[in-house]
Structure formats: structure tokens, C-alpha cells
Design a protein around this motif. Structure first.
Motif, PDB file in Angstrom:
ATOM      1  N   SER A  89       7.262 108.985  57.838  1.00 26.55           N
ATOM      2  CA  SER A  89       8.071 110.046  57.256  1.00 26.55           C
ATOM      3  C   SER A  89       8.823 110.838  58.319  1.00 26.55           C
ATOM      4  O   SER A  89       8.273 111.184  59.368  1.00 26.55           O
ATOM      5  N   GLY A  92      12.019 114.932  56.039  1.00 26.40           N
ATOM      6  CA  GLY A  92      13.184 115.440  55.328  1.00 26.40           C
ATOM      7  C   GLY A  92      14.321 114.440  55.399  1.00 26.40           C
ATOM      8  O   GLY A  92      14.246 113.442  56.108  1.00 26.40           O
ATOM      9  N   ALA A  93      15.383 114.730  54.644  1.00 25.99           N
ATOM     10  CA  ALA A  93      16.532 113.829  54.594  1.00 25.99           C
ATOM     11  C   ALA A  93      17.431 114.070  55.794  1.00 25.99           C
ATOM     12  O   ALA A  93      18.228 114.992  55.812  1.00 25.99           O
ATOM     13  N   THR A 184      17.895 108.259  53.669  1.00 25.85           N
ATOM     14  CA  THR A 184      17.146 107.776  52.516  1.00 25.85           C
ATOM     15  C   THR A 184      16.680 106.360  52.825  1.00 25.85           C
ATOM     16  O   THR A 184      17.474 105.526  53.296  1.00 25.85           O
ATOM     17  N   TYR A 209      10.194 107.309  50.295  1.00 23.22           N
ATOM     18  CA  TYR A 209      10.291 108.755  50.118  1.00 23.22           C
ATOM     19  C   TYR A 209      11.492 109.084  49.244  1.00 23.22           C
ATOM     20  O   TYR A 209      12.504 108.410  49.268  1.00 23.22           O
ATOM     21  N   ALA A 211      13.687 112.430  46.906  1.00 27.56           N
ATOM     22  CA  ALA A 211      13.990 113.855  46.794  1.00 27.56           C
ATOM     23  C   ALA A 211      14.558 114.144  45.423  1.00 27.56           C
ATOM     24  O   ALA A 211      14.925 113.239  44.675  1.00 27.56           O
ATOM     25  N   TRP A 219      10.989 116.716  49.701  1.00 24.96           N
ATOM     26  CA  TRP A 219      10.799 115.401  50.325  1.00 24.96           C
ATOM     27  C   TRP A 219       9.410 114.924  49.926  1.00 24.96           C
ATOM     28  O   TRP A 219       8.401 115.496  50.341  1.00 24.96           O
ATOM     29  N   ARG A 422      16.028 119.826  58.140  1.00 26.11           N
ATOM     30  CA  ARG A 422      15.284 119.010  57.182  1.00 26.11           C
ATOM     31  C   ARG A 422      15.588 119.423  55.748  1.00 26.11           C
ATOM     32  O   ARG A 422      15.437 120.575  55.372  1.00 26.11           O
ATOM     33  N   GLY A 423      15.975 118.427  54.950  1.00 28.35           N
ATOM     34  CA  GLY A 423      16.193 118.679  53.537  1.00 28.35           C
ATOM     35  C   GLY A 423      17.461 119.425  53.229  1.00 28.35           C
ATOM     36  O   GLY A 423      17.708 119.766  52.079  1.00 28.35           O
TER      37      GLY A 423
END
Length: 431
Positions: A89, A92-93, A184, A209, A211, A219, A422-423
Motif C-alpha cells: 500500500s 493513498g492515491a 490506482t 486498493y 477509494a 484509501w 495522500r488521497g
């Protein structure tokens, strides 16, 4: 002097037996004449030639690039690419960096290979993952620009029965499919090939993963499940293996809730209109890649059809494919639209902010969000292959990642100190 004479019937019986024995050795079928009667002294022998049993497979090889989009340029993050093993991981994206240690060109029996300009293949690497066979960065503006990368998995075990037109082979290992530079991604573990009477499937246990587009900061780890990667029809099995184009063209799908639907089939897209299997698309709806696996009406639709899948029953002697057999299968003869313009990619560099700068968390963020030497797309100005046929914002509206990236570049260009956190960037829910 007396001479003992063998009865005529006995001689005929010996001769018949000899002929039948020779026929068995030569694989011939011999007619033994009409059914015997009580008055005949001929001997009728019924011979059953045993059929070959299933062959044990101990080191099969799987080779597949999924589709051209899996090795193409991306509107943000440089490119889409394949990686060996299960990626951990990122939290986050965000695009991967070399320092993350997530990318792998090889993991156990799994490796990633990419095409070379001379028609061969070479091991992929972090530095070449965004380069086409000629060594140039892949261009998101062209659906023909791709790295032509493939997942190669050795060590498959199972059985092959040519008489029954069946095969069952399973591999041990994983690979990861990363889009938008890794913003992603998902992984496939332990692929299984099942073929019976000319039809079959390739399945694997998928994980990854996802979202929520309503909450870009979310996430979540997705629950692993067995999913159909490919449906196979008209499979021609040989002792060496098989080469088949998985079904895509002409396949309808129900798009996951909250994603763009499959576009209507018409004369402009019929040659590439279709979809990957339904349960696969459903899983991608959670990942954030759903519309990358069916015709959604976007500029990248031509790159989405499944590419050929090759299985060699002995990895030491791989199945050879014809030189004129394109990875994507049948050529796409539908009208070619003008290349889309990527507003993010063509925006000029933001002067002194072009260098890597730390974000609020102290992490260095390259201006192009692509590691140095990666050969990925740059945010610097590049010439367009053709003028746009629609407003630039139309493409961005279809692509929330590009839209969010454009906002990020605008903030950086204005002197803001906010990096890609992140995200913070929305996943590509619509493509």
C-alpha cells in the motif's frame, strides 16, 4: 513318407492375426469381413487401440499483456504499467516513486518483459517501464503508442488432454497492474487456466486498493476474491500449447454503479466495442479502473480490447506466434478520431517550481510526478499530433485525475506550497 498338413482354416487364422498385429503397429484400421457364422473356420479378432491419456504438465508458461492500455501513456503519472509481485500500500492515491520499492521486474516465477524494436523482448525495469519499443516515452495522445509489455509466468502445473480438447493448468505467483503511474492499482495471484471442448477461462485471485469518489481521501484495502480475467473461445489446443485472443469485441457489460456506462455500439466503434468479463469489471469498479476495461466512449477506447494470450506447455520451448499476428488480434478498421489534447501534459513548466519541492509532509514531489529517468510523460509543453475535435475540458471532465492534476499544477504555478498529498487527487472514475 508322410507329411503333416496344417488345416486351411488354421493358416487363415494365423495370417489374419499377423495382419491385425501389423495394422495395430501402423495405426491402421482393418476390415475383418462379414460377421462369422458357425460354418466359418475364420477367426474374428476385435482389437481396441488405447487412446492417449492426459499428459502431465510440470512447467507451463503463461504470457499476456492484458490490453494495450496496460502499457500506454496516462493523462497523469507518466504511464500505465505492469509489475511483478503484489504491490504493498502507498497509503493513498499517488504515483509511485523509485524510493517506494513497490515496482518489481521479477518476483519468483513471474517477470515483466517488453517488446524491442527488432521484434524481440527484453526484461522491463523501472527506468524503461514508460518507454515504447523504440525507446521513446509513450504518448497518451496516441492509442498506438504503447510499451507492449507482458506478464510472463513460468512453472505452471496441470494436465493436457488433446483427445478431450481440455487442459487444466495453474501457476503460483502474482503480478500488479498500475494505472496513472500507480495512483490506482490491483494485483492478480495464482492464475488458473481451464479449457474444455474448445472453451475456457483464465481466473485469478484479485486484490488491491480502492477509494470512494465522494471521499477522495479514503484509501481502503479490497477483499481478495477469485475473478475471471479472460473468457476464451475457439481454443485450438496442441501439444505445444495455445494462442488465443480472449473475448472482448462484441461483449456487453453492466457498468458498476457510479461509473460511466458502456457506450452504444455504432459504425465508429464497432471494431473495438466490447468489454472484459462482467465480474472483472465489477471488481475494477471498486479499484477505480472500471471504464478502462470496456468501451466507454473515451479517447482511449481503441487501446482497451484484450490482447492475445499465449500458453506454452513447456516453458523451455515457448509457443511461437506468427510475425504478422499483432498482439491486439484483428486490426481495428473503424474511423480514426483526431488525437485528444491533454491540457495537463501540454501546460508549460512553471519556471522555478519545475524542480522537486517538499510537500507539507516533507516529501519531495517532482513537478512532473514521474521519477527521474523513468521516461514518463512530462508536464512540460509537447506538440499535439492533431488539433482537438472538441473542447479540451470535455476530456478533462471525463478524467477526474487529469482535472485534479490540472488544479495541482495551477496551484504550484501560482507559488503555492501544497504538494500532491495522500488521497488529495481523485481516482479516474470516468474514462
Amino acid at each position: 513318407m508322410s507329411r503333416r498338413t496344417r488345416p486351411a482354416g488354421g493358416r487363415r487364422a494365423v495370417l489374419a492375426a499377423a495382419v491385425l498385429a501389423a495394422a495395430v503397429l501402423l495405426g491402421c484400421t482393418v476390415w475383418s469381413g462379414p460377421p462369422a457364422t458357425a460354418a466359418d473356420d475364420d477367426v474374428v479378432v476385435d482389437v481396441t487401440i488405447p487412446q492417449p491419456e492426459a499428459v502431465r504438465v510440470s512447467d507451463a508458461q503463461l504470457r499476456w499483456g492484458l490490453n494495450e492500455e496496460s502499457g500506454a501513456g496516462a493523462f497523469f503519472g507518466g504511464c500505465n504499467f505492469l509489475s511483478a509481485g503484489i504491490a504493498g500500500s502507498t497509503g493513498g492515491a499517488r504515483p509511485w516513486t523509485a524510493g517506494d520499492g513497490l515496482y518489481a521486474a521479477r518476483a519468483g516465477d513471474v517477470r515483466i518483459e517488453k517488446a524491442t524494436s527488432d521484434g524481440g523482448t527484453e526484461p522491463a525495469s523501472w527506468a524503461t517501464r514508460c518507454l515504447d519499443p523504440a525507446g521513446a516515452p509513450v504518448d497518451v495522445g496516441s492509442t498506438e503508442s504503447t510499451t507492449r509489455s507482458e506478464v510472463v509466468v513460468d512453472g505452471g502445473v496441470g494436465t493436457l488432454d488433446l483427445t478431450a480438447r481440455s487442459a487444466s493448468v495453474r501457476w503460483t505467483g502474482s503480478f500488479t497492474v498500475a494505472f496513472y503511474g500507480g495512483m490506482t492499482y490491483w494485483s492478480a495471484t495464482d492464475p488458473v487456466l481451464e479449457v474444455a471442448d474448445g472453451s475456457g477461462t483464465l481466473t485469478a485471485r484479485l486484490s488491491g486498493y480502492g477509494a470512494d469518489r465522494q471521499d477522495p481521501g479514503r484509501w481502503v484495502r479490497l477483499a481478495p476474491r477469485t475473478v475471471t480475467l479472460a473468457v476464451l473461445e475457439d481454443v485450438e489446443l496442441t501439444r505445444e500449447g495455445l494462442v488465443v485472443l480472449p473475448t472482448y469485441r462484441g461483449v456487453a457489460v453492466d457498468a458498476p454503479a457510479g461509473t460511466v456506462g458502456q457506450t452504444v455500439r455504432d459504425a465508429t466503434n464497432s471494431a473495438h466495442w466490447g468489454s472484459f468479463p462482467q465480474d472483472f469489471v465489477d471488481f475494477q469498479g471498486e479499484v477505480g479502473q472500471a471504464s478502462y476495461w470496456f468501451t466507454s466512449g473515451g479517447a482511449r477506447d481503441r487501446a482497451k480490447p484484450a490482447t492475445r494470450l499465449v500458453v506454452s506447455m513447456d516453458a523451455r520451448t515457448p509457443v511461437t506466434t506468427p510475425d504478422d499476428d499483432a498482439p491486439g488480434g484483428a486490426p481495428d478498421t473503424s474511423p480514426t478520431p483526431a488525437a485528444p489534447v491533454n491540457e495537463v501534459r501540454e501546460r508549460p513548466a512553471a519556471g522555478p517550481r519545475a524542480a522537486a519541492t517538499p510537500d507539507d509532509a516533507g516529501v519531495a514531489v517532482p513537478a512532473a510526478q514521474v521519477p527521474a529517468g523513468a521516461g514518463g510523460q512530462s508536464l512540460a509543453a509537447q506538440p499535439s499530433a492533431a488539433p482537438p475535435t472538441r473542447d479540451l475540458l470535455d476530456d478533462l471532465r471525463e478524467d477526474p485525475v487529469a482535472l485534479s492534476a490540472a488544479a495541482a499544477v495551477a496551484l504550484l504555478g501560482a507559488g503555492g506550497g501544497i504538494g500532491l498529498r495522500r488521497g488529495w487527487v481523485v481516482l479516474p472514475w470516468v474514462r
